[in-house]
Design an enzyme around this catalytic site. Structure first.
Site, PDB file in Angstrom:
ATOM      1  N   HIS A  68       0.832  -1.209   0.000  1.00 24.95           N
ATOM      2  CA  HIS A  68       0.000   0.000   0.000  1.00 24.95           C
ATOM      3  C   HIS A  68       0.862   1.253   0.000  1.00 24.95           C
ATOM      4  O   HIS A  68       0.525   2.260  -0.634  1.00 24.95           O
ATOM      5  CB  HIS A  68      -0.920  -0.033   1.219  1.00 24.95           C
ATOM      6  CG  HIS A  68      -1.712   1.220   1.404  1.00 24.95           C
ATOM      7  ND1 HIS A  68      -1.561   2.035   2.497  1.00 24.95           N
ATOM      8  CD2 HIS A  68      -2.665   1.802   0.629  1.00 24.95           C
ATOM      9  CE1 HIS A  68      -2.380   3.059   2.396  1.00 24.95           C
ATOM     10  NE2 HIS A  68      -3.059   2.953   1.280  1.00 24.95           N
ATOM     11  N   GLU A  71       1.929   1.956  -3.434  1.00 25.10           N
ATOM     12  CA  GLU A  71       0.787   2.482  -4.197  1.00 25.10           C
ATOM     13  C   GLU A  71       0.743   4.002  -4.097  1.00 25.10           C
ATOM     14  O   GLU A  71       0.530   4.709  -5.085  1.00 25.10           O
ATOM     15  CB  GLU A  71      -0.509   1.870  -3.678  1.00 25.10           C
ATOM     16  CG  GLU A  71      -1.768   2.426  -4.323  1.00 25.10           C
ATOM     17  CD  GLU A  71      -2.957   2.447  -3.393  1.00 25.10           C
ATOM     18  OE1 GLU A  71      -3.608   3.499  -3.306  1.00 25.10           O
ATOM     19  OE2 GLU A  71      -3.228   1.413  -2.759  1.00 25.10           O
ATOM     20  N   HIS A  72       0.957   4.528  -2.894  1.00 18.92           N
ATOM     21  CA  HIS A  72       0.988   5.978  -2.705  1.00 18.92           C
ATOM     22  C   HIS A  72       2.172   6.602  -3.439  1.00 18.92           C
ATOM     23  O   HIS A  72       2.030   7.639  -4.101  1.00 18.92           O
ATOM     24  CB  HIS A  72       1.094   6.300  -1.214  1.00 18.92           C
ATOM     25  CG  HIS A  72      -0.204   6.253  -0.486  1.00 18.92           C
ATOM     26  ND1 HIS A  72      -0.825   7.378   0.030  1.00 18.92           N
ATOM     27  CD2 HIS A  72      -1.022   5.215  -0.185  1.00 18.92           C
ATOM     28  CE1 HIS A  72      -1.954   7.040   0.627  1.00 18.92           C
ATOM     29  NE2 HIS A  72      -2.098   5.728   0.513  1.00 18.92           N
TER      30      HIS A  72
END
Length: 465
Positions: A68, A71-72
């Site tokens: 995650h 992803e950022h």
């Protein structure tokens, strides 16, 4: 009156007809990137998605949340696009974009006019292999994901409760680790952690491109070969293997108390099989079982028995997620009526479940459920985004295009006996976690009575960027 009658007849004819598979074309680029094209020419728009076969459950021990986190970071910049310019360019061309991470995949998407497909392909291909990250980027974005955890998990007792239940559900498999990560490990995520993940897994031979909308497959192939074709595959991409779950031999129970809880409830989840390529029958039976037990509060088995007949519950639910690379869960929940304690609510839930296992499926209700599922499958084809997501989630979770297109027929073929056989196998408390979410009163003692929101919704499947 006659208009309503005609509408009812049209709906009956619609759901009686078999669902027609969407027009799908597939091919693979020389570098290993798979491409799926779903034609839908009703509007001059397109959904462009890149799905990576990598998610939170593929993380190494000690770096939870890195999937995650990256992803950022993918929205920073490349050698050609300045930081934060990606989304601005998409918006300037009339589109929108975002990304999401799950246990089994990470996906990036843009919705844009069909004549801008080449533009978003060019940009997505650019950041697949040419992302530029700095220590400053990592410090800034690490603070963002920690704040996201604070807002979505740490400040929400239902989310904390769900996190603890999942940790208890999986004794060894990484599905027990939250997608967003454990806070103490998130705080230590480094630039090297992000780069290691990116360089190994963000490669064309670990990605699936899905293009859905007003497109011509031949043109999509030409554009894909131009933009994605030159990208080098990852030479050392490891086989996708995970630690397996040992035999579960003992029921687990958890209690979580928090003064912020407005509505206590009981949730039980059982380890359950997922959809598998070429063998979706058991998952289809469990899908119907969830609808029979808790799909509609007014007509479901648990709703009728517990909310209307005995009135011990304000709300009941049954839920099952069939699309999963590894074993999934089947869940039951009950929100007790005022004055009903959690122990009484759980006992009533067990009694209703035992009655169902003894009585079997009501044929009339079974046919209603099948009719509704047929309608849902047909209506789902109205959403181009939904179709792209359906194929992307399936293909990154071990299924094939043929499996996705066969799913309506597999559901239709389920019998009452199949449902009862699936129920008898899944409802084994040795493979279950029963959780009580309670409100801590001012004096510190938990209050075990009261209502709450949908407990199934407390289990996050995706963490949006």
């Amino acid at each position: 009156m006659w208009i309503r009658h005609l509408a009812a007849m049209a709906l009956a004819l619609l759901v009686a007809a078999p669902a027609v598979a969407e027009d799908v074309t597939t091919f693979t680029l020389e570098n290993g990137m798979e491409v799926v094209v779903i034609e839908d020419h009703r509007a001059p728009a397109v959904t462009h998605m890149v799905w990576y076969r990598i998610g939170a459950a593929d993380e190494q021990p000690g770096v939870s949340g890195v999937a995650h986190f990256l992803e950022h970071l993918m929205f920073k910049g490349t050698d050609d696009i300045a930081p934060k310019e990606f989304s601005r360019i998409v918006e300037a061309n009339g589109g929108s974009d975002n990304a999401f991470t799950s246990q089994d995949y990470t996906a990036y998407f843009q919705r844009i006019a069909a004549d801008r497909l080449g533009l978003v392909m060019e940009m997505e291909a650019d950041r697949m292999r040419d992302l530029i990250l700095s220590e400053e980027d990592v410090v800034t974005e690490r603070a963002v994901i920690l704040e996201e955890r604070s807002q979505r998990t740490d400040s929400d007792p239902a989310a904390l409760f769900a996190e603890q239940r999942m940790a208890a559900q999986f004794l060894n498999h990484p599905y027990g680790i939250p997608i967003i990560g454990w806070r103490h490990e998130m705080e230590q995520l480094s630039l090297q952690d992000a780069l290691d993940w990116y360089r190994l897994y963000y490669a064309p031979n670990n990605a699936i491109l899905i293009v859905a909308g007003d497109v011509d497959p031949a043109e999509v192939k030409r554009l894909a070969e131009v933009h994605y074709g030159p990208l080098e595959p990852s030479a050392n991409l490891p086989e996708r293997t995970r630690t397996s779950e040992p035999p579960q031999l003992a029921e687990r129970r958890i209690e979580y108390s928090d003064p912020r809880v407005a509505q206590p409830y009981v949730v039980r989840t059982y380890l359950a099989p997922e959809r598998n390529a070429g063998a979706q029958e058991q998952a289809a039976a469990l899908t119907l079982l969830a609808d029979l037990l808790g799909g509609n509060q007014q007509t479901s088995v648990l709703g009728r028995k517990l909310s209307f007949d005995t009135q011990v519950a304000l709300y009941t639910s049954a839920f099952y997620d069939a699309v999963s690379l590894d074993a999934s869960t089947f869940g039951l929940a009950i929100v007790p009526a005022p004055g009903v304690g959690l122990a009484e609510a759980e006992a009533a839930l067990d009694a209703a479940l035992a009655e169902f296992l003894e009585e079997g499926v009501d044929p009339a209700q079974f046919e209603r459920i099948k009719t509704q599922i047929r309608a849902d499958e047909i209506y789902a084809r109205d959403s181009v985004d939904g179709l792209a997501r359906r194929y992307g989630a399936a293909l990154t979770s071990g299924l094939t295009v043929a499996d996705v297109q066969a799913w309506p027929e597999v559901l239709e073929a389920v019998t009452e006996e199949d449902v009862m056989a699936a129920a008898a196998e899944v409802f084994d408390k040795r493979r279950a976690v029963t959780g009580w979410l309670m409100q801590t009163e001012a004096g510190g003692a938990p209050d075990t009575a009261g209502p709450m929101p949908d407990p199934a919704a407390a289990d996050p499947v995706e963490v949006m960027q």
